[in-house]
Design an enzyme around this catalytic site. Structure first.
Site, PDB file in Angstrom:
ATOM      1  N   ASP A  30     112.597  83.403 -20.281  1.00  0.00           N
ATOM      2  CA  ASP A  30     111.914  82.136 -20.027  1.00  0.00           C
ATOM      3  C   ASP A  30     110.660  82.065 -20.893  1.00  0.00           C
ATOM      4  O   ASP A  30     110.047  83.084 -21.209  1.00  0.00           O
ATOM      5  CB  ASP A  30     111.557  81.966 -18.544  1.00  0.00           C
ATOM      6  CG  ASP A  30     111.501  80.499 -18.149  1.00  0.00           C
ATOM      7  OD1 ASP A  30     112.433  80.027 -17.483  1.00  0.00           O
ATOM      8  OD2 ASP A  30     110.524  79.814 -18.546  1.00  0.00           O
ATOM      9  N   THR A  86     117.095  69.690 -18.108  1.00  0.00           N
ATOM     10  CA  THR A  86     117.498  68.457 -18.810  1.00  0.00           C
ATOM     11  C   THR A  86     117.030  67.274 -17.962  1.00  0.00           C
ATOM     12  O   THR A  86     117.846  66.556 -17.378  1.00  0.00           O
ATOM     13  CB  THR A  86     119.027  68.402 -19.025  1.00  0.00           C
ATOM     14  OG1 THR A  86     119.682  68.695 -17.772  1.00  0.00           O
ATOM     15  CG2 THR A  86     119.495  69.379 -20.068  1.00  0.00           C
ATOM     16  N   ARG A 154     124.561  74.558  -5.289  1.00  0.00           N
ATOM     17  CA  ARG A 154     123.586  73.743  -4.559  1.00  0.00           C
ATOM     18  C   ARG A 154     122.387  74.607  -4.222  1.00  0.00           C
ATOM     19  O   ARG A 154     122.550  75.720  -3.707  1.00  0.00           O
ATOM     20  CB  ARG A 154     124.177  73.258  -3.220  1.00  0.00           C
ATOM     21  CG  ARG A 154     125.290  72.287  -3.305  1.00  0.00           C
ATOM     22  CD  ARG A 154     126.020  72.239  -1.971  1.00  0.00           C
ATOM     23  NE  ARG A 154     126.552  73.563  -1.613  1.00  0.00           N
ATOM     24  CZ  ARG A 154     127.040  73.886  -0.422  1.00  0.00           C
ATOM     25  NH1 ARG A 154     127.053  73.016   0.552  1.00  0.00           N
ATOM     26  NH2 ARG A 154     127.510  75.100  -0.186  1.00  0.00           N
ATOM     27  N   CYS A 263     118.833  66.843  -9.210  1.00  0.00           N
ATOM     28  CA  CYS A 263     120.031  66.528 -10.001  1.00  0.00           C
ATOM     29  C   CYS A 263     120.536  65.089  -9.868  1.00  0.00           C
ATOM     30  O   CYS A 263     120.658  64.390 -10.870  1.00  0.00           O
ATOM     31  CB  CYS A 263     121.155  67.498  -9.649  1.00  0.00           C
ATOM     32  SG  CYS A 263     120.807  69.181 -10.172  1.00  0.00           S
ATOM     33  N   LYS A 266     118.611  62.081 -11.728  1.00  0.00           N
ATOM     34  CA  LYS A 266     118.617  62.109 -13.205  1.00  0.00           C
ATOM     35  C   LYS A 266     120.051  62.071 -13.758  1.00  0.00           C
ATOM     36  O   LYS A 266     120.303  61.482 -14.805  1.00  0.00           O
ATOM     37  CB  LYS A 266     117.864  63.341 -13.724  1.00  0.00           C
ATOM     38  CG  LYS A 266     118.606  64.653 -13.593  1.00  0.00           C
ATOM     39  CD  LYS A 266     117.855  65.795 -14.261  1.00  0.00           C
ATOM     40  CE  LYS A 266     118.585  67.121 -14.112  1.00  0.00           C
ATOM     41  NZ  LYS A 266     119.833  67.217 -14.857  1.00  0.00           N
TER      42      LYS A 266
HETATM   43  N1  NAD Z   1     118.824  72.895  -9.718  1.00  0.00           N
HETATM   44  C1  NAD Z   1     120.101  72.747  -9.408  1.00  0.00           C
HETATM   45  O1  NAD Z   1     120.491  72.760  -8.238  1.00  0.00           O
HETATM   46  C2  NAD Z   1     121.131  72.566 -10.498  1.00  0.00           C
HETATM   47  C3  NAD Z   1     122.495  72.622 -10.175  1.00  0.00           C
HETATM   48  C4  NAD Z   1     123.427  72.476 -11.186  1.00  0.00           C
HETATM   49  C5  NAD Z   1     123.012  72.246 -12.483  1.00  0.00           C
HETATM   50  N2  NAD Z   1     121.675  72.162 -12.776  1.00  0.00           N
HETATM   51  C6  NAD Z   1     121.285  71.941 -14.164  1.00  0.00           C
HETATM   52  O2  NAD Z   1     120.823  73.195 -14.702  1.00  0.00           O
HETATM   53  C7  NAD Z   1     119.775  72.984 -15.647  1.00  0.00           C
HETATM   54  C8  NAD Z   1     118.556  73.775 -15.238  1.00  0.00           C
HETATM   55  O3  NAD Z   1     118.082  73.286 -14.000  1.00  0.00           O
HETATM   56  P1  NAD Z   1     116.992  74.070 -13.147  1.00  0.00           P
HETATM   57  O4  NAD Z   1     116.871  73.352 -11.860  1.00  0.00           O
HETATM   58  O5  NAD Z   1     117.308  75.528 -13.148  1.00  0.00           O
HETATM   59  O6  NAD Z   1     115.684  73.820 -14.060  1.00  0.00           O
HETATM   60  P2  NAD Z   1     114.289  74.563 -13.980  1.00  0.00           P
HETATM   61  O7  NAD Z   1     113.285  73.594 -14.475  1.00  0.00           O
HETATM   62  O8  NAD Z   1     114.119  75.195 -12.641  1.00  0.00           O
HETATM   63  O9  NAD Z   1     114.413  75.763 -15.035  1.00  0.00           O
HETATM   64  C9  NAD Z   1     114.472  75.611 -16.410  1.00  0.00           C
HETATM   65  C10 NAD Z   1     113.709  76.764 -17.049  1.00  0.00           C
HETATM   66  O10 NAD Z   1     113.956  76.774 -18.446  1.00  0.00           O
HETATM   67  C11 NAD Z   1     112.796  77.252 -19.099  1.00  0.00           C
HETATM   68  N3  NAD Z   1     112.874  76.932 -20.526  1.00  0.00           N
HETATM   69  C12 NAD Z   1     112.842  75.716 -21.132  1.00  0.00           C
HETATM   70  N4  NAD Z   1     112.996  75.856 -22.463  1.00  0.00           N
HETATM   71  C13 NAD Z   1     113.161  77.181 -22.696  1.00  0.00           C
HETATM   72  C14 NAD Z   1     113.402  77.946 -23.871  1.00  0.00           C
HETATM   73  N5  NAD Z   1     113.524  77.382 -25.093  1.00  0.00           N
HETATM   74  N6  NAD Z   1     113.495  79.294 -23.775  1.00  0.00           N
HETATM   75  C15 NAD Z   1     113.384  79.880 -22.556  1.00  0.00           C
HETATM   76  N7  NAD Z   1     113.182  79.204 -21.412  1.00  0.00           N
HETATM   77  C16 NAD Z   1     113.075  77.865 -21.478  1.00  0.00           C
HETATM   78  C17 NAD Z   1     111.682  76.583 -18.322  1.00  0.00           C
HETATM   79  O11 NAD Z   1     110.439  77.234 -18.504  1.00  0.00           O
HETATM   80  C18 NAD Z   1     112.201  76.669 -16.880  1.00  0.00           C
HETATM   81  O12 NAD Z   1     111.724  77.842 -16.235  1.00  0.00           O
HETATM   82  C19 NAD Z   1     119.557  71.463 -15.664  1.00  0.00           C
HETATM   83  O13 NAD Z   1     120.299  70.903 -16.710  1.00  0.00           O
HETATM   84  C20 NAD Z   1     120.099  71.009 -14.334  1.00  0.00           C
HETATM   85  O14 NAD Z   1     120.538  69.667 -14.350  1.00  0.00           O
HETATM   86  C21 NAD Z   1     120.741  72.329 -11.808  1.00  0.00           C
END
Ligand code: NAD
Length: 439
Positions: A30, A86, A154, A263, A266
């Site tokens: 991260d 995203t 989830r 989710c 967006k």
């Molecule tokens: N949260 C959910 O329940 C869920 C479920 C299914 C899918 N998703 C999808 O998964 C993806 C991530 O969601 P999330 O909730 O985990 O997001 P989040 O914001 O919790 O985590 C994303 C992480 O990526 C890091 N990051 C960004 N750019 C980076 C880079 N270049 N190098 C290293 N680290 C980097 C950020 O610092 C952050 O900690 C999204 O596209 C989301 O739509 C989320």
């Protein structure tokens, strides 16, 4: 398998820990140095049941580690997962792919051998093509097929969902990539979790179609709830009456304050934009989003209606601010527009949430933060249940009634039966059930 997980958020950390638990060698990366430092100290930066234990076990076993250095983690990896955020792009609602593209550029620079690059982030159709282009432009001749592997976990039940998924979707036409992905998910396949292999664009669209369908189901029952209130019917019985039909199913038929979270809002918007760009508008989803947006303020009006419409000078206790139970995530939580609307109407707000208080302090202004549901309810004119945490399901109604200025419960999750509340002398307003006269 050696796995690099780029992005250690709600998805990256859970996926990384679970892959390590399968026996793979996982490095979670991260950019957020604070997050990585905390993880190295053994602290989990998010609230997700069971995650601290899973991380601890796999770190101790030497299968899971954390770093801010993307190049180091990628150099030796068999599969590099992109699990960065995203979010909605400011202004137009398209998915903001800047984090995905930036990660792809960094990955390209670090890859020195055959490596499968996997988008686990939720990304619009065609993003895999763009990532492939970025890799090739950054490093001509790079041997790195790009796979789409959307995540369906989830929050709040993430580990269970990851380890026992209804299905795993893998989008690729590359035979070598398919082999690597099969190996990464082999333990799940042995557990009989179906793996659906598709082309990349199909996998990308599948994720948006799934979330949009679920958002539609929630919005459908919310509209039926509004109608039920008008015609004197009970939406919970309607939901059961239709949900027991296997073609419909019981899940996601709980009427409430409207969908929110990290989710659905967006992803529905992003699908609408993709569809419009492709001149194939998804009018159902457009309507779902519009209906859901209006619902948040309508819920504030529901609270006001319990007083005959006037909230000025009234203290409203809000129980639950996270977008659902068992998470600390407040992204796009229904509590946010609801509390804003209540404040606009002149109410003073008191808040309690079992794990979301730190997040809440960052989000809300001019709110009194309380230590427990009873303190929150004290001297308030109405208690509004916004998130259905377990600990809100068996509140002592007599104790609440004794301390509240006016004994009104607005149960936006229908976790109480009206009789159980009213027999203790409180006024009860649920969702999609016959409404009482104003207090
Ligand atoms: N949260 C959910 O329940 C869920 C479920 C299914 C899918 N998703 C999808 O998964 C993806 C991530 O969601 P999330 O909730 O985990 O997001 P989040 O914001 O919790 O985590 C994303 C992480 O990526 C890091 N990051 C960004 N750019 C980076 C880079 N270049 N190098 C290293 N680290 C980097 C950020 O610092 C952050 O900690 C999204 O596209 C989301 O739509 C989320």
């Amino acid at each position: 398998m050696r796995v690099a997980m780029i992005g250690t958020g709600y998805v990256g950390l859970v996926s990384g820990a679970c892959f390590a638990d399968f026996g793979h060698d996982v490095v979670c990366v991260d950019k957020d140095a604070g997050k990585i430092a905390a993880l190295k100290r053994g602290e989990i930066p998010i609230y997700e049941p069971g995650l601290d234990e899973l991380v601890k076990i796999n770190v101790s076993a030497g299968r899971l580690s954390f770093t801010t250095s993307l190049p180091e983690s990628v150099a030796e990896a068999d599969a590099v997962f992109i699990a960065v955020g995203t979010p909605s792009r400011r202004g137009d609602g398209h998915a903001d792919l800047s984090f995905v593209h930036a990660a792809a550029r960094e990955i390209a620079a670090a890859i020195g051998k055959f490596t499968v690059v996997v988008t686990k982030s939720t990304v619009p159709v065609g993003t895999g093509d763009a990532v492939e282009r970025i890799l090739r432009e950054a490093k001509p001749g790079i041997d790195a097929p790009v796979v789409s592997n959307p995540e369906f976990l989830r929050e709040g039940a993430a580990i269970r969902d990851f380890k026992h998924p209804d299905r795993i979707v893998i989008g690729t036409s590359d035979e070598r990539a398919r082999k690597v992905m099969g190996e990464v998910y082999r333990p799940l396949h042995l557990n009989a979790s179906p793996i659906l292999y598709t082309d990349r664009r199909t996998a990308e669209l599948t994720k948006y179609a799934a979330n949009s369908f679920l958002a539609t189901k929630v919005t459908f029952i919310n509209e039926i709830a509004d109608l039920a209130e008008k015609v004197g019917a009970n939406v919970q019985d309607v939901a059961r009456g239709i949900g027991l039909d296997n073609r419909i199913g019981m899940k996601f038929l709980h009427a409430g304050p409207g969908f929110g979270g990290s989710c659905f809002p967006k992803d529905t918007m992003a699908l609408i934009k993709t569809a419009q760009d492709n001149e194939s508008p998804v009018r159902i989803i457009e309507t779902v989003v519009a209906v859901n947006d209006q619902r948040k303020r309508a819920m504030a009006r529901k609270v006001a209606n319990a007083f005959g419409g006037n909230l000025r000078g009234k203290a409203v206790a809000v129980l639950g601010v996270t977008f659902k139970p068992n998470t600390d995530d407040m992204r796009d939580a229904p509590s946010i527009p609801l509390i804003t609307a209540l404040q606009d109407m002149g109410a003073e707000i008191r808040v309690y949430d079992p794990v979301g208080m730190d997040q809440a302090r960052r989000v809300f202004e001019n709110v009194t933060f309380c230590d427990c549901p009873y303190e929150c309810a004290k001297a308030s004119h109405a208690l509004v249940i916004v998130t259905e945490w377990e600990q809100f399901r068996a509140l002592d109604m007599k104790a609440l009634s004794a301390t509240m200025a006016t004994p009104i419960i607005v149960d936006l999750r229908n976790i109480y039966s009206p009789d159980d509340v009213t027999k203790n002398g409180l006024l009860y307003c649920g969702v999609g059930r016959p409404q009482p006269a104003a207090y």
